[in-house]
Design a protein around this motif. Structure first.
Motif, PDB file in Angstrom:
ATOM      1  N   VAL A  85       5.736  10.562 -13.497  1.00  0.00           N
ATOM      2  CA  VAL A  85       4.239   9.950 -13.231  1.00  0.00           C
ATOM      3  C   VAL A  85       3.505  10.280 -11.883  1.00  0.00           C
ATOM      4  O   VAL A  85       2.598   9.428 -11.542  1.00  0.00           O
ATOM      5  N   ILE A  86       4.097  11.148 -11.106  1.00  0.00           N
ATOM      6  CA  ILE A  86       3.401  11.766 -10.118  1.00  0.00           C
ATOM      7  C   ILE A  86       2.733  13.022 -10.280  1.00  0.00           C
ATOM      8  O   ILE A  86       3.131  13.636 -10.950  1.00  0.00           O
ATOM      9  N   MET A  87       1.385  12.984 -10.020  1.00  0.00           N
ATOM     10  CA  MET A  87       0.657  14.428 -10.420  1.00  0.00           C
ATOM     11  C   MET A  87       1.255  15.730  -9.807  1.00  0.00           C
ATOM     12  O   MET A  87       1.427  16.589 -10.488  1.00  0.00           O
ATOM     13  N   PHE A  88       1.459  15.563  -8.630  1.00  0.00           N
ATOM     14  CA  PHE A  88       2.080  16.983  -7.985  1.00  0.00           C
ATOM     15  C   PHE A  88       3.442  16.431  -7.112  1.00  0.00           C
ATOM     16  O   PHE A  88       3.404  16.283  -5.790  1.00  0.00           O
ATOM     17  N   PRO A  89       4.331  16.219  -7.594  1.00  0.00           N
ATOM     18  CA  PRO A  89       5.688  15.818  -6.944  1.00  0.00           C
ATOM     19  C   PRO A  89       6.313  16.962  -6.328  1.00  0.00           C
ATOM     20  O   PRO A  89       5.960  18.294  -6.701  1.00  0.00           O
ATOM     21  N   MET A  90       7.212  16.617  -5.217  1.00  0.00           N
ATOM     22  CA  MET A  90       8.119  17.473  -4.542  1.00  0.00           C
ATOM     23  C   MET A  90       9.456  17.397  -5.636  1.00  0.00           C
ATOM     24  O   MET A  90       9.707  16.763  -6.412  1.00  0.00           O
ATOM     25  N   ASN A  91      10.278  18.584  -5.322  1.00  0.00           N
ATOM     26  CA  ASN A  91      11.470  18.602  -6.111  1.00  0.00           C
ATOM     27  C   ASN A  91      12.622  17.892  -5.342  1.00  0.00           C
ATOM     28  O   ASN A  91      12.301  17.304  -4.254  1.00  0.00           O
ATOM     29  N   GLN A  92      13.818  18.030  -5.804  1.00  0.00           N
ATOM     30  CA  GLN A  92      15.004  17.257  -5.143  1.00  0.00           C
ATOM     31  C   GLN A  92      15.128  17.611  -3.748  1.00  0.00           C
ATOM     32  O   GLN A  92      15.727  16.686  -2.810  1.00  0.00           O
ATOM     33  N   PRO A 129      10.916  11.996  -2.472  1.00  0.00           N
ATOM     34  CA  PRO A 129      11.473  12.351  -0.996  1.00  0.00           C
ATOM     35  C   PRO A 129      10.444  12.418   0.114  1.00  0.00           C
ATOM     36  O   PRO A 129      10.963  12.609   1.116  1.00  0.00           O
ATOM     37  N   THR A 130       9.074  12.220  -0.112  1.00  0.00           N
ATOM     38  CA  THR A 130       8.304  12.463   0.810  1.00  0.00           C
ATOM     39  C   THR A 130       7.207  11.297   0.952  1.00  0.00           C
ATOM     40  O   THR A 130       7.010  10.785   1.847  1.00  0.00           O
ATOM     41  N   ASP A 131       6.288  11.279  -0.059  1.00  0.00           N
ATOM     42  CA  ASP A 131       5.365  10.343   0.006  1.00  0.00           C
ATOM     43  C   ASP A 131       5.315   9.436  -1.336  1.00  0.00           C
ATOM     44  O   ASP A 131       5.929   9.989  -2.262  1.00  0.00           O
ATOM     45  N   PHE A 132       4.599   8.255  -1.190  1.00  0.00           N
ATOM     46  CA  PHE A 132       4.728   7.374  -2.353  1.00  0.00           C
ATOM     47  C   PHE A 132       3.109   6.433  -2.021  1.00  0.00           C
ATOM     48  O   PHE A 132       2.541   6.504  -1.092  1.00  0.00           O
ATOM     49  N   TYR A 133       2.789   5.953  -3.011  1.00  0.00           N
ATOM     50  CA  TYR A 133       1.853   4.944  -3.161  1.00  0.00           C
ATOM     51  C   TYR A 133       2.065   3.448  -3.282  1.00  0.00           C
ATOM     52  O   TYR A 133       3.114   3.171  -4.271  1.00  0.00           O
ATOM     53  N   GLN A 134       1.351   2.554  -2.687  1.00  0.00           N
ATOM     54  CA  GLN A 134       1.615   1.152  -2.919  1.00  0.00           C
ATOM     55  C   GLN A 134       0.345   0.439  -2.868  1.00  0.00           C
ATOM     56  O   GLN A 134      -0.559   0.693  -2.254  1.00  0.00           O
ATOM     57  N   LEU A 135       0.394  -0.605  -3.806  1.00  0.00           N
ATOM     58  CA  LEU A 135      -0.418  -1.777  -3.454  1.00  0.00           C
ATOM     59  C   LEU A 135       0.048  -2.572  -2.595  1.00  0.00           C
ATOM     60  O   LEU A 135       1.066  -3.254  -2.676  1.00  0.00           O
ATOM     61  N   ASP A 136      -0.830  -2.439  -1.356  1.00  0.00           N
ATOM     62  CA  ASP A 136      -0.460  -3.236  -0.025  1.00  0.00           C
ATOM     63  C   ASP A 136      -1.391  -4.405   0.163  1.00  0.00           C
ATOM     64  O   ASP A 136      -2.759  -4.036   0.079  1.00  0.00           O
ATOM     65  N   MET A 137      -0.736  -5.469   0.701  1.00  0.00           N
ATOM     66  CA  MET A 137      -1.511  -6.324   0.682  1.00  0.00           C
ATOM     67  C   MET A 137      -1.145  -7.590   1.716  1.00  0.00           C
ATOM     68  O   MET A 137      -0.058  -7.466   2.014  1.00  0.00           O
ATOM     69  N   GLU A 138      -1.931  -8.167   2.472  1.00  0.00           N
ATOM     70  CA  GLU A 138      -1.364  -9.245   3.441  1.00  0.00           C
ATOM     71  C   GLU A 138      -2.529 -10.425   3.459  1.00  0.00           C
ATOM     72  O   GLU A 138      -3.624 -10.336   3.092  1.00  0.00           O
ATOM     73  N   MET A 139      -2.124 -11.495   3.961  1.00  0.00           N
ATOM     74  CA  MET A 139      -2.905 -12.824   3.994  1.00  0.00           C
ATOM     75  C   MET A 139      -2.735 -13.589   5.156  1.00  0.00           C
ATOM     76  O   MET A 139      -1.468 -13.516   5.466  1.00  0.00           O
ATOM     77  N   SER A 140      -3.601 -14.486   5.561  1.00  0.00           N
ATOM     78  CA  SER A 140      -3.355 -15.257   6.804  1.00  0.00           C
ATOM     79  C   SER A 140      -3.171 -16.647   6.243  1.00  0.00           C
ATOM     80  O   SER A 140      -3.838 -17.074   5.339  1.00  0.00           O
ATOM     81  N   PHE A 141      -2.509 -17.424   7.178  1.00  0.00           N
ATOM     82  CA  PHE A 141      -2.365 -18.914   6.784  1.00  0.00           C
ATOM     83  C   PHE A 141      -1.695 -19.267   5.588  1.00  0.00           C
ATOM     84  O   PHE A 141      -1.935 -20.071   4.717  1.00  0.00           O
ATOM     85  N   VAL A 142      -0.550 -18.406   5.290  1.00  0.00           N
ATOM     86  CA  VAL A 142       0.156 -18.520   4.012  1.00  0.00           C
ATOM     87  C   VAL A 142       1.681 -18.710   4.409  1.00  0.00           C
ATOM     88  O   VAL A 142       2.355 -18.318   5.581  1.00  0.00           O
ATOM     89  N   GLU A 143       2.330 -19.503   3.196  1.00  0.00           N
ATOM     90  CA  GLU A 143       3.762 -19.627   3.213  1.00  0.00           C
ATOM     91  C   GLU A 143       4.287 -18.496   2.011  1.00  0.00           C
ATOM     92  O   GLU A 143       3.453 -17.889   1.356  1.00  0.00           O
ATOM     93  N   GLN A 144       5.636 -18.299   2.143  1.00  0.00           N
ATOM     94  CA  GLN A 144       6.224 -17.347   0.984  1.00  0.00           C
ATOM     95  C   GLN A 144       5.543 -17.718  -0.349  1.00  0.00           C
ATOM     96  O   GLN A 144       5.238 -16.733  -0.946  1.00  0.00           O
ATOM     97  N   GLN A 145       5.693 -18.907  -0.769  1.00  0.00           N
ATOM     98  CA  GLN A 145       5.285 -19.317  -2.285  1.00  0.00           C
ATOM     99  C   GLN A 145       3.903 -18.944  -2.369  1.00  0.00           C
ATOM    100  O   GLN A 145       3.542 -18.512  -3.550  1.00  0.00           O
ATOM    101  N   ASP A 146       2.987 -18.818  -1.347  1.00  0.00           N
ATOM    102  CA  ASP A 146       1.510 -18.461  -1.423  1.00  0.00           C
ATOM    103  C   ASP A 146       1.584 -16.835  -1.959  1.00  0.00           C
ATOM    104  O   ASP A 146       0.653 -16.526  -2.818  1.00  0.00           O
TER     105      ASP A 146
END
Length: 592
Positions: free
Chosen positions: A555-562, A231-248
């Motif tokens: 799977v979160i070290m210190f999560p919040m409750n509901q 309900p507050t925070d999460f982690y993601q593998l964030d990526m971006e690329m230039s000169f690409v199309e969807q399939q790339d």
């Protein structure tokens, strides 16, 4: 000798027999066998059995220790008798006779036990999370999480990506959820926002000429909690690329995700072929945009078989615009008992029920049974059976109306049918790209148009596509579904300022508002923005799947409750009057 240990509690083998060693860890459990004390001493790496009898100079001290005391022991490594060897642990062939002991940290009476498989309320587990995390399963989950993140980083570097960090304190942006706002002390009355995602910054990194970016990024969203969402925070593998199309983008992220699941999936099959399914087809076939393809059931439109039929409810329904009758095939579900159970399921989900037909032995061979079959007759039921590819012992369930009114329940019913009939392959990770998302959606109450997903996506067809009906515009937006969960979301970005202004205009933002809210991006796009795109993979959810957990908090070290509370650190907490004065804020008491 080291002050605390010469070996870890998983590091001793029969080759160490006769050695004098020093171990430190927690007392996992104590057993008294006729005056001989056996202690399972545990650290992060494993368990070693240590023992003490009255001949030990510290026997009286060892008698005092209790569960979860943190101690240091010195002793001699001995071989276990052959019949006492424990093959389940690496140190199972040896034990250590205690010659000296130091209590490093005594423990009070425990609010929850670390040893054993006892279940405790979530409130207790989160309030005493540091104890909960000592448990073997939680140690394993957190280690898995760390290993998954390390693997992701290696795989991104192997594809010539570099990791760059983006700000945590920034401006508000529309990402589909509520912001966490941070008041500014130096600028009274103004607020920063914690980033819902590094969206704007990673686009600016592309404008800055960096061809490939990734980050293990924290994201902050004030959301209602679910089992698969913090309900507050999460982690993601964030990526971006230039000169690409969807399939790339697909070709880049697939080996990363696929490799992680092969590495940490416990031997389960990892699908190599990831089909691309349109958003419209996903809703039609599976009732959701995150389908579980381990389940082979695919729903079908059977409206024509009920139009003008003797089943008046469906026949009259089909006279209304935008309605249809959808069938959920159920191979092996051909019993009245199962059909009645699924009908009750639909009622519990808030629908009047589900019509059904099942096929069984009859006097003249196979016959169709159930209320629907009696009302529409043998010719129509046979046409339905043929369309769905069903036979004796099978069933089909039917829901009708405007798809938006029943698709959610239909999707859940498909999952339940697959589970109960044993059709869902549990030993597999099945992936699918969901593509061609609608750019806009209509508010059911106001009729207004707003973005349905990421507002910074490029519309398919560019500027020309924005001149017609907004609800028909598709975006270069995509999600990756796996086993019923959304793992990845991304898009080819809108890098053209004229298209961006028009896209926001359709959603009710005029040019002045766009420039005010996204001035950094607007200004940057005036100086040669490259075509670019990317995605983000939810690390918490990926680890949840790999750990075979049903709740993301496992799977979160210190999560919040509901209720988005940190019971251990007592957050959120009341600010002091001094803090409020510095921020030029006043808290208005909530009315009862």
């Amino acid at each position: 000798m080291h002050a605390y240990r010469t070996h870890s509690c998983a590091g001793l083998t029969k080759d160490n027999v006769g050695d004098t060693v020093r171990l430190s860890g927690w007392v996992h459990r104590v057993r008294d066998h006729g005056g001989v004390l056996f202690i399972d001493l545990r650290d992060h790496y494993g368990v070693t059995q240590v023992l003490c009898d009255p001949d030990s100079p510290v026997f009286a001290e060892v008698e005092k220790v209790r569960s979860e005391w943190c101690i240091r022991i010195d002793g001699n490594v001995k071989a276990r008798d052959p019949e006492l060897i424990n093959p389940k642990i690496p140190t199972g062939e040896i034990e250590v006779f205690i010659r000296d002991m130091e209590v490093l940290g005594a423990a009070e009476e425990l609010p929850l036990m670390v040893f054993g498989d006892q279940e405790y309320p979530e409130e207790t587990r989160l309030r005493y999370r540091y104890l909960d995390l000592r448990r073997e399963e939680m140690q394993r989950n957190m280690t898995l999480r760390s290993d998954v993140v390390a693997s992701m980083r290696r795989r991104m570097w192997d594809q010539a990506f570099r990791e760059y960090q983006t700000p945590i304190i920034t401006a508000s942006s529309p990402e589909g959820a509520r912001d966490f706002l941070v008041p500014s002390r130096l600028h009274p009355g103004k607020f920063y926002a914690l980033p819902q995602a590094p969206q704007l910054f990673k686009q600016l990194i592309m404008v800055s000429g960096f061809d490939k970016y990734f980050q293990i990024a924290p994201c902050f969203r004030d959301e209602d909690p679910r089992a698969d969402r913090s309900p507050t925070d999460f982690y993601q593998l964030d990526m971006e690329m230039s000169f690409v199309e969807q399939q790339d983008v697909f070709d880049t992220i697939q080996p990363v995700i696929e490799g992680v699941f092969e590495e940490f999936g416990g031997g389960k099959k990892v699908d190599k072929h990831w089909p691309q399914i349109s958003y419209a087809d996903a809703a039609k076939w599976y009732g959701t945009d995150k389908p579980d393809l381990r389940n082979p059931i695919k729903m079908q439109d059977t409206s024509e078989h009920f139009r003008g039929s003797g089943f008046a409810i469906f026949a009259k329904l089909l006279e209304q615009d935008g309605t249809e009758i959808r069938a959920i095939p159920a191979p092996g579900g051909g019993s009245r008992k199962f059909c009645d159970r699924m009908n009750s399921f639909a009622q519990k989900e808030g629908l009047p029920g589900m019509g059904y037909i099942f096929w069984r032995d009859g006097e003249n061979g196979m016959e169709a049974a159930g209320p629907l079959a009696k009302n529409i007759g043998p010719e129509r039921t046979e046409a339905i059976r043929t369309q769905l590819g069903l036979g004796k012992g099978d069933a089909a369930f039917f829901l009708g109306g405007k798809p938006s009114s029943f698709e959610r329940v239909a999707g859940k019913a498909r999952d339940v049918i697959g589970e109960e009939l044993g059709l869902t392959d549990k030993d597999r990770f099945a992936f699918a790209w969901i593509v061609d998302f609608p750019m806009y959606e209509a508010d059911e109450e106001t009729g207004g148009i707003d973005f349905s997903h990421n507002p910074f996506s490029m519309p398919q067809g560019g500027l020309d596509a924005l001149s017609g009906d907004p609800l028909s515009v598709l975006g270069y937006q995509y999600d990756l579904a796996c086993n019923g969960y959304e793992l990845v979301s991304g898009a080819i970005r809108n890098h053209r300022l004229d298209v961006m202004i028009k896209a926001f205009e359709l959603a009710g933002y005029d040019e002045a508002e766009v420039k005010k809210r996204f001035g950094g991006l607007v200004n940057a796009f005036q100086y040669g923005a490259p075509p670019h795109g990317g995605c983000a993979a939810g690390i918490d959810r990926i680890v949840m799947l790999l750990a075979e957990e049903q709740n993301i908090r496992e799977v979160i070290m210190f999560p919040m409750n509901q209720r988005a509370e940190d019971l251990m650190m007592n957050a959120p907490s009341d600010p002091t009057n001094e803090q409020l004065r510095e921020l030029h804020l006043r808290v208005i008491p909530q009315e009862d």
